[in-house]
Design an enzyme around this catalytic site. Sequence first.
Site, short mmCIF file in Angstrom:
data_model
loop_
_atom_site.label_atom_id
_atom_site.label_comp_id
_atom_site.label_asym_id
_atom_site.label_seq_id
_atom_site.Cartn_x
_atom_site.Cartn_y
_atom_site.Cartn_z
CE LYS A 267 48.39 56.10 58.42
NZ LYS A 267 47.74 56.96 59.41
CG ASP B 67 44.73 63.93 60.84
OD1 ASP B 67 44.35 62.78 61.15
OD2 ASP B 67 43.93 64.87 60.66
CB SER B 68 46.13 61.49 55.65
OG SER B 68 45.72 60.21 56.03
CG PHE C 63 43.08 52.46 52.11
CD1 PHE C 63 44.33 52.74 51.56
CD2 PHE C 63 42.59 53.32 53.09
CE1 PHE C 63 45.06 53.86 51.98
CE2 PHE C 63 43.32 54.43 53.52
CZ PHE C 63 44.56 54.70 52.96
P1 IMP Z 1 44.54 58.52 58.53
O1 IMP Z 1 44.44 59.79 59.30
O2 IMP Z 1 45.80 58.40 57.75
O3 IMP Z 1 44.27 57.29 59.32
O4 IMP Z 1 43.43 58.59 57.37
C1 IMP Z 1 42.15 59.09 57.60
C2 IMP Z 1 41.21 58.68 56.50
O5 IMP Z 1 41.46 59.42 55.32
C3 IMP Z 1 41.26 57.23 56.07
O6 IMP Z 1 40.52 56.42 56.94
C4 IMP Z 1 40.64 57.32 54.68
O7 IMP Z 1 39.26 57.43 54.76
C5 IMP Z 1 41.17 58.64 54.17
N1 IMP Z 1 42.44 58.46 53.42
C6 IMP Z 1 43.67 58.92 53.78
N2 IMP Z 1 44.60 58.58 52.87
C7 IMP Z 1 43.95 57.89 51.90
C8 IMP Z 1 44.39 57.25 50.70
O8 IMP Z 1 45.57 57.23 50.33
N3 IMP Z 1 43.43 56.62 49.99
C9 IMP Z 1 42.13 56.59 50.35
N4 IMP Z 1 41.67 57.16 51.46
C10 IMP Z 1 42.57 57.82 52.24
#
Ligand code: IMP
Length: 200
Positions: A13, A70-71, A153
């Site tokens: 990131k 956050d995603s 992923f």
């Molecule tokens: P984080 O908050 O960015 O760490 O993401 C939280 C979770 O959302 C990740 O562990 C994945 O399960 C899912 N996620 C977020 N972005 C993606 C992506 O681009 N591809 C696939 N899964 C995602």
Amino acid sequence: MEKIIFATSNEGKMKEIRMILSDLPVKVVSLKEAGIQTEIVEDGKTFEENAIIKATTISKLTNTLVLADDSGLEVDYINKEPGVYSARYMGEETSYAVKNQSIIDRLKDAKGKERSARFVCVIAAAFPDGRVLTTRGTIEGEIGYEEKGGNGFGYDPILYVPEFQMTTAQMSSEMKNKISHRGKALELMKKELIKELGME
Ligand code: IMP
């Protein structure tokens, strides 16, 4: 030069963030580079709440402008699950092959538009004076009928993007970076920072 902390310990990131913000006169450092070690409880109910919790916690600690993200995946048919629980869905240790199959199974009666879903990324900026801004980016798609593609992923193999007729796991990383939820949210945040920091 203004220093900005990006509240992540994920090197992938950081690379993307540094690239997008490279034309701003700011130095972007990770939590590790800023010498910060802290546990943050992400107990928000929305992506916005979680991103704000992370950014404001670190900003209060350091008195610096802090960005955090956050995603996750939102699936409309199942009330926008897994949402903010995307990483924790069925347990942190459960493989994505199992998580992805569970989502496909829960959508067995959903057809066409009922399968709509998206990756969401929210970026929050917390300023030392207490102000907070958020931006949001998405990749709009549909849950596929089976996993497809070996790149990426997480939930990438099940998010089919009709515009490109492939899942995000079938895209090259260059292509996905160009259209990604994180990229879009970051580009919007860059515009906000340019305004806020008077860099126009
Ligand atoms: P984080 O908050 O960015 O760490 O993401 C939280 C979770 O959302 C990740 O562990 C994945 O399960 C899912 N996620 C977020 N972005 C993606 C992506 O681009 N591809 C696939 N899964 C995602």
